[in-house]
Design a protein around this motif. Structure first.
Motif, PDB file in Angstrom:
ATOM      1  N   ASP A 215       0.495  -1.201  -0.151  1.00 26.21           N
ATOM      2  CA  ASP A 215      -0.225  -0.031   0.046  1.00 26.21           C
ATOM      3  C   ASP A 215       0.941   1.289  -0.209  1.00 26.21           C
ATOM      4  OD1 ASP A 215      -2.238   1.595   0.015  1.00 26.21           O
ATOM      5  OD2 ASP A 215      -3.844   0.861   1.734  1.00 26.21           O
ATOM      6  N   ARG A 216       0.021   2.428  -0.210  1.00 32.29           N
ATOM      7  CA  ARG A 216       0.961   3.625   0.019  1.00 32.29           C
ATOM      8  C   ARG A 216       0.756   4.461   1.019  1.00 32.29           C
ATOM      9  NH1 ARG A 216       1.746   5.392  -5.922  1.00 32.29           N
ATOM     10  NH2 ARG A 216       3.350   3.475  -6.408  1.00 32.29           N
TER      11      ARG A 216
ATOM     12  N   ASP B 242       5.891   3.253  -0.494  1.00 33.54           N
ATOM     13  CA  ASP B 242       5.247   2.079  -0.310  1.00 33.54           C
ATOM     14  C   ASP B 242       5.506   1.787   1.006  1.00 33.54           C
ATOM     15  OD1 ASP B 242       4.482   2.883  -2.899  1.00 33.54           O
ATOM     16  OD2 ASP B 242       6.213   2.044  -3.608  1.00 33.54           O
TER      17      ASP B 242
ATOM     18  N   LEU C 239      -2.387  -2.327  -3.703  1.00 33.91           N
ATOM     19  CA  LEU C 239      -3.252  -1.360  -2.842  1.00 33.91           C
ATOM     20  C   LEU C 239      -2.604  -0.251  -3.357  1.00 33.91           C
ATOM     21  CD1 LEU C 239      -4.604  -2.962   0.221  1.00 33.91           C
ATOM     22  CD2 LEU C 239      -5.504  -3.499  -2.259  1.00 33.91           C
ATOM     23  N   ARG C 240      -1.571   0.163  -4.571  1.00 30.83           N
ATOM     24  CA  ARG C 240      -1.189   1.335  -4.496  1.00 30.83           C
ATOM     25  C   ARG C 240      -2.099   1.568  -5.467  1.00 30.83           C
ATOM     26  NH1 ARG C 240       5.259  -1.251  -5.619  1.00 30.83           N
ATOM     27  NH2 ARG C 240       4.467  -2.721  -5.791  1.00 30.83           N
ATOM     28  N   PRO C 241      -1.921   3.042  -5.847  1.00 33.64           N
ATOM     29  CA  PRO C 241      -2.192   3.933  -6.446  1.00 33.64           C
ATOM     30  C   PRO C 241      -1.571   3.967  -7.373  1.00 33.64           C
ATOM     31  CG  PRO C 241      -2.086   5.433  -4.831  1.00 33.64           C
ATOM     32  CD  PRO C 241      -1.832   3.391  -3.703  1.00 33.64           C
ATOM     33  N   ARG C 242      -2.681   3.990  -8.823  1.00 35.97           N
ATOM     34  CA  ARG C 242      -1.595   4.077 -10.603  1.00 35.97           C
ATOM     35  C   ARG C 242      -1.028   5.228 -10.366  1.00 35.97           C
ATOM     36  NH1 ARG C 242       0.789  -1.615 -10.605  1.00 35.97           N
ATOM     37  NH2 ARG C 242      -0.749  -2.237  -9.280  1.00 35.97           N
TER      38      ARG C 242
END
Ligand code: ADP
Ligand code: ZN
Length: 430
Positions: A359-360, A365, A427-430
């Motif tokens: 996740d970020r 990260d 789940l990291r936003p692109r």
């Protein structure tokens, strides 16, 4: 020991064989629209191949090339000669398709049968294929290999563990093909049902199709009371039957009469020395309908230096540590999911399933690990779990050099896959 002749071929004779096969492969490949263009652009033809090392004159092929050329751009024969197609699992995006003619299917079955024979399967063995059939190559690929060897073959497909056990019992199954993550679930299920694996007949498991650690293999072997052999393949190179462990269980022999292997630095694309990790690049040497040249597998491994005690001369690759795209960077440190698995499955209190969450937060990260704890060690009370929690965190920090978040989960609380396990949730936003 009875070995197929080519398995112990001298290295010089193998090089000659590879040069001949590579020339024939180029001759065929340039009949396809894609390689027709590529090879003309590069100004390369069969006459330019004099040693196996001349492979480096050829252009590389990527999964994106296969996607752009979907579906028929690499087909090198008239359509009416095609008898089968398979597709990749689509782990990293749109699936790619590979076509075979009748001879291709025969050659593939021979390779798979060779692997099975190598680990001790014989005519008379009863083989249960516990992976998905359909477009996935592990179904029909293993199936026809086992039939070729002369085994009664049970096309069980994946899942429905109760039915798997019934089939194993009813037909006295002696060998299994099973994806490692499912093998771990399967073992957990037997334990819960109070079934003693010693009462079941399988003595061999072929495990592959997804990255797994030596720790996972040891668990599968001890929980199921059998020998488990690593099986590596990819649909672009047929599927199973590319590289396979021998009874020594020290790396996988890559069948160099059927595939030409290179291991390259994924950045510079230059070859790395034996023993050094890099990206595996493979060329088909036997395939007719759809030859593929210098395919970048994205799989990270290394060539194991030295000879194998079994006497086979085909070089061995180490177990795949992951795909180059699986790597993530936390606080400047490169991490592969398999490093986390190695730690977790080496801890006796840890159950058979885990999940890695990326996740970020505020542009940084974050890594979080969720791991199931065995029923006999699990308490629904963080204070009671604190010691174990601390111990697992320490081990992870020693291996990864960063400290991840960690959740100890009750048994069977994480999602179970029937096919390849999804070990990382990004789940990291692109
Ligand atoms: P996809 O590339 O979409 O997953 P495939 O079904 O063709 O499609 O799977 C091939 C890939 O599976 C390989 O490139 C590799 O990443 C992985 N794989 C197969 N066998 C093994 C194995 N024994 N160990 C590690 N990874 C494996
Ligand atoms: Zn060997």
């Amino acid at each position: 020991m009875h070995l197929h002749e080519v398995e112990t071929i001298g290295r010089d004779a193998l090089a000659d064989l590879q040069v001949g096969a590579l020339r024939a492969t180029l001759e065929r490949a340039r009949r396809s629209p894609f390689y027709g263009r590529r090879l003309a652009e590069a100004g390369i033809g069969p006459q330019d191949i004099r040693t196996p090392g001349d492979i480096r004159k050829l252009p590389l092929t990527t999964k994106d090339d296969l996607r752009t050329e979907y579906p028929f751009g690499l087909v090198a024969c008239p359509r009416e000669e095609l008898v089968r197609l398979h597709a990749s699992s689509g782990t990293t995006g749109a699936s790619t398709v590979v076509f075979h003619d009748r001879q291709d299917l025969d050659n593939w079955s021979d390779l798979v049968a060779r692997c099975m024979y190598m680990v001790g399967m014989r005519p008379g063995d009863v083989f249960q294929n516990m992976t998905a059939y359909g477009l996935f190559t592990g179904g029909l690929g293993m199936h026809y290999g086992a039939e070729r060897l002369g085994c009664l073959t049970v096309p069980a497909g994946p899942g429905n563990t109760q039915r798997q056990v019934k089939l194993i019992r009813d037909f006295s199954v002696t060998a299994l093909h099973i994806i490692p993550s499912y093998a771990l679930h399967f073992a957990g299920w037997l334990e819960r049902e109070g079934i003693d694996p010693g009462d079941l007949t399988p003595r061999i498991a072929l495990i592959g199709a997804e990255p797994h650690t030596g720790e996972a293999r040891s668990r599968i072997e001890s929980l199921l009371e059998l020998k488990a052999y690593n099986s590596y393949g990819l649909s672009e190179m047929n599927g199973p039957g590319v590289a396979f462990e021998c009874p020594e269980q020290q790396g996988m022999h890559l069948w160099e009469d059927a595939f030409l292997m290179e291991v390259v630095d994924p950045e510079t694309l230059e070859p790395v020395p034996d023993g050094e990790p890099g990206e595996l690049v493979l060329t088909t040497l036997q395939r007719r309908a759809m030859p593929i040249l210098r395919y970048r597998t994205k799989d990270i491994t290394r060539i194991l230096p030295g000879e194998c005690a079994c006497g086979r001369t085909h070089r061995r690759i180490d177990r795949i540590t992951g795909r180059s795209d699986d790597m993530f960077i936390i606080k400047g440190v490169n991490i592969y999911p398999m490093q986390i698995e190695r730690v977790l499955l080496g801890i006796p209190e840890v159950g058979q399933n885990y999940l890695i969450i990326l996740d970020r937060e505020q542009d940084i990260d974050q890594l979080r690990v969720k791991v199931e704890i065995k029923a006999e060690h699990y308490r629904d009370d963080p204070a009671a779990m604190a010691v174990l929690h601390r111990r697992i965190i320490h081990r992870l920090r020693d291996e990864l050099l960063v400290t991840p978040g960690l959740d100890l989960m009750p048994p069977r609380s994480l999602p179970e896959a029937q096919g390849k396990a999804q070990r990382v949730e990004d789940l990291r936003p692109r």
